[in-house]
Design a protein around this motif. Structure first.
Motif, short mmCIF file in Angstrom:
data_model
loop_
_atom_site.label_atom_id
_atom_site.label_comp_id
_atom_site.label_asym_id
_atom_site.label_seq_id
_atom_site.Cartn_x
_atom_site.Cartn_y
_atom_site.Cartn_z
N GLN A 80 0.86 -1.18 0.00
CA GLN A 80 0.00 0.00 0.00
C GLN A 80 0.90 1.22 0.00
OE1 GLN A 80 -2.54 0.51 3.41
NE2 GLN A 80 -3.37 2.44 2.67
N PHE A 81 0.65 2.13 -0.95
CA PHE A 81 1.40 3.37 -1.06
C PHE A 81 0.46 4.54 -0.83
CE2 PHE A 81 3.75 0.32 -3.54
CZ PHE A 81 5.07 0.61 -3.27
N VAL A 82 0.95 5.57 -0.15
CA VAL A 82 0.20 6.81 0.06
C VAL A 82 0.93 7.90 -0.70
CG1 VAL A 82 -0.57 8.51 1.75
CG2 VAL A 82 -0.67 6.08 2.29
N HIS A 83 0.17 8.70 -1.45
CA HIS A 83 0.74 9.73 -2.30
C HIS A 83 0.05 11.06 -1.97
CE1 HIS A 83 1.90 10.87 -6.71
NE2 HIS A 83 2.40 11.67 -5.82
N PHE A 84 0.85 12.07 -1.63
CA PHE A 84 0.34 13.41 -1.34
C PHE A 84 0.87 14.37 -2.39
CE2 PHE A 84 0.00 11.65 2.96
CZ PHE A 84 -1.28 12.04 3.28
N GLY A 85 -0.01 14.91 -3.21
CA GLY A 85 0.36 15.95 -4.16
C GLY A 85 1.59 15.65 -4.99
N ALA A 86 2.56 16.55 -4.95
CA ALA A 86 3.75 16.42 -5.78
C ALA A 86 4.84 15.59 -5.11
CB ALA A 86 4.30 17.81 -6.10
N PHE A 87 4.60 15.11 -3.91
CA PHE A 87 5.62 14.33 -3.21
C PHE A 87 5.66 12.90 -3.72
CE2 PHE A 87 4.26 17.61 -0.17
CZ PHE A 87 5.48 18.27 -0.02
N ALA A 88 6.79 12.25 -3.55
CA ALA A 88 6.96 10.86 -3.98
C ALA A 88 6.06 9.94 -3.15
CB ALA A 88 8.42 10.43 -3.83
N VAL A 92 3.46 2.44 2.95
CA VAL A 92 3.05 2.41 4.35
C VAL A 92 2.73 1.00 4.84
CG1 VAL A 92 2.20 4.79 4.37
CG2 VAL A 92 0.65 2.93 3.73
N ASP A 93 2.52 0.06 3.94
CA ASP A 93 2.25 -1.31 4.35
C ASP A 93 2.73 -2.27 3.27
OD1 ASP A 93 1.26 -3.44 5.90
OD2 ASP A 93 -0.62 -3.44 4.79
N ARG A 94 3.33 -3.38 3.72
CA ARG A 94 3.75 -4.44 2.82
C ARG A 94 3.50 -5.77 3.51
NH1 ARG A 94 9.56 -4.46 2.29
NH2 ARG A 94 9.28 -2.51 1.20
N GLN A 95 2.90 -6.69 2.80
CA GLN A 95 2.66 -8.04 3.31
C GLN A 95 3.24 -9.03 2.31
OE1 GLN A 95 0.81 -8.71 6.24
NE2 GLN A 95 0.82 -6.51 6.56
N VAL A 96 4.09 -9.90 2.78
CA VAL A 96 4.63 -10.98 1.95
C VAL A 96 4.31 -12.28 2.67
CG1 VAL A 96 6.69 -12.05 0.94
CG2 VAL A 96 6.50 -9.56 1.03
N VAL A 97 3.59 -13.17 1.99
CA VAL A 97 3.26 -14.47 2.55
C VAL A 97 4.04 -15.51 1.75
CG1 VAL A 97 1.43 -16.14 3.04
CG2 VAL A 97 0.98 -13.70 3.26
N ALA A 98 4.84 -16.29 2.47
CA ALA A 98 5.67 -17.31 1.84
C ALA A 98 5.18 -18.69 2.26
CB ALA A 98 7.13 -17.13 2.25
N TYR A 113 5.64 -11.84 6.31
CA TYR A 113 6.59 -10.77 6.58
C TYR A 113 5.90 -9.45 6.29
CZ TYR A 113 9.77 -14.71 6.06
OH TYR A 113 10.39 -15.92 6.18
N THR A 114 6.16 -8.46 7.15
CA THR A 114 5.57 -7.14 6.96
C THR A 114 6.67 -6.10 6.77
OG1 THR A 114 5.52 -6.65 9.32
CG2 THR A 114 3.59 -7.75 8.41
N LEU A 115 6.26 -4.90 6.48
CA LEU A 115 7.21 -3.80 6.30
C LEU A 115 8.00 -3.56 7.59
CD1 LEU A 115 8.03 -1.65 4.20
CD2 LEU A 115 6.29 -0.18 5.15
N GLN A 116 7.36 -3.77 8.74
CA GLN A 116 8.01 -3.53 10.02
C GLN A 116 9.07 -4.60 10.33
OE1 GLN A 116 4.63 -3.43 9.62
NE2 GLN A 116 4.54 -1.21 9.60
N ASP A 117 8.92 -5.79 9.75
CA ASP A 117 9.92 -6.85 9.98
C ASP A 117 11.27 -6.46 9.42
OD1 ASP A 117 8.10 -8.48 11.26
OD2 ASP A 117 7.50 -9.48 9.40
N GLY A 118 11.24 -5.74 8.32
CA GLY A 118 12.50 -5.31 7.71
C GLY A 118 13.30 -6.45 7.13
N GLN A 119 12.66 -7.59 6.91
CA GLN A 119 13.36 -8.75 6.37
C GLN A 119 13.30 -8.69 4.85
OE1 GLN A 119 12.50 -12.28 8.36
NE2 GLN A 119 13.67 -13.58 7.02
N VAL A 120 14.45 -8.86 4.22
CA VAL A 120 14.53 -8.83 2.77
C VAL A 120 14.17 -10.21 2.25
CG1 VAL A 120 16.04 -8.51 0.79
CG2 VAL A 120 16.29 -7.05 2.80
N VAL A 121 13.18 -10.24 1.36
CA VAL A 121 12.79 -11.48 0.72
C VAL A 121 13.04 -11.31 -0.77
CG1 VAL A 121 10.90 -13.07 0.27
CG2 VAL A 121 11.03 -11.90 2.47
#
Length: 157
Positions: A80-88, A92-98, A113-121
């Motif tokens: 899930q990405f949040v976009h405000f106006g001209a900003f990149a 805000v959320d990532r879910q990876v199910v393995a 694995y979630t964005l908060q886990d910080g684990q690279v998959v």
């Protein structure tokens, strides 16, 4: 006060209001969703040691990525990405199910694995060399000077 200055003030007010409205509408929040990952409630239907790979794919659809034979896993991912106006956009959320399987394609493990886990998959890595060398335009010109054939250059046949 003259008629022209009065009209100018009205036009300036209208332009100011339009500018404020345009600026506030451009800064509204836009949510973007990418991919699909099964919800935790859906994962209760999967029983490690009993559920097969074919049943997982039939239940959740084609996976985003499949691991190699050594890894023998399938991955479902959503962001899930949040976009405000001209900003990149900001993720805000990532879910990876393995889903990991044994050599008989029976589910061994289900991991989330979630964005908060910080684990690279590493889902998929395909890198192809384009074969283009990093040479500047001047370098290309100077490199081609030694390849000029004098007979061709002078018109000798």
């Amino acid at each position: 006060m003259s008629k022209t200055s009065g009209k100018f003030q009205i036009a300036a007010r209208i332009a100011g209001i339009a500018l404020v409205l345009a600026a506030t509408s451009a800064c509204s929040k836009i949510d973007k969703f990418h991919g699909y990952a099964p919800a935790p409630e859906e994962l209760t239907e999967i029983t490690p040691g009993l559920t097969t790979r074919a049943e997982v794919v039939a239940r959740f659809g084609p996976p985003m990525s499949e691991g190699t034979l050594a890894n023998n896993a399938v991955y479902y991912a959503s962001s899930q990405f949040v976009h405000f106006g001209a900003f990149a956009p900001k993720e805000v959320d990532r879910q990876v199910v393995a889903f990991r399987f044994d050599e008989n394609n029976i589910t061994q493990d289900v991991a989330r694995y979630t964005l908060q886990d910080g684990q690279v998959v590493s889902l998929d890595r395909r890198v192809t060399d384009d074969g283009i060398q990093d040479i500047t335009f001047i370098g290309q010109l100077l490199g081609s000077l030694g390849r000029i054939d004098a007979g061709t250059f002078l018109g000798d046949s």
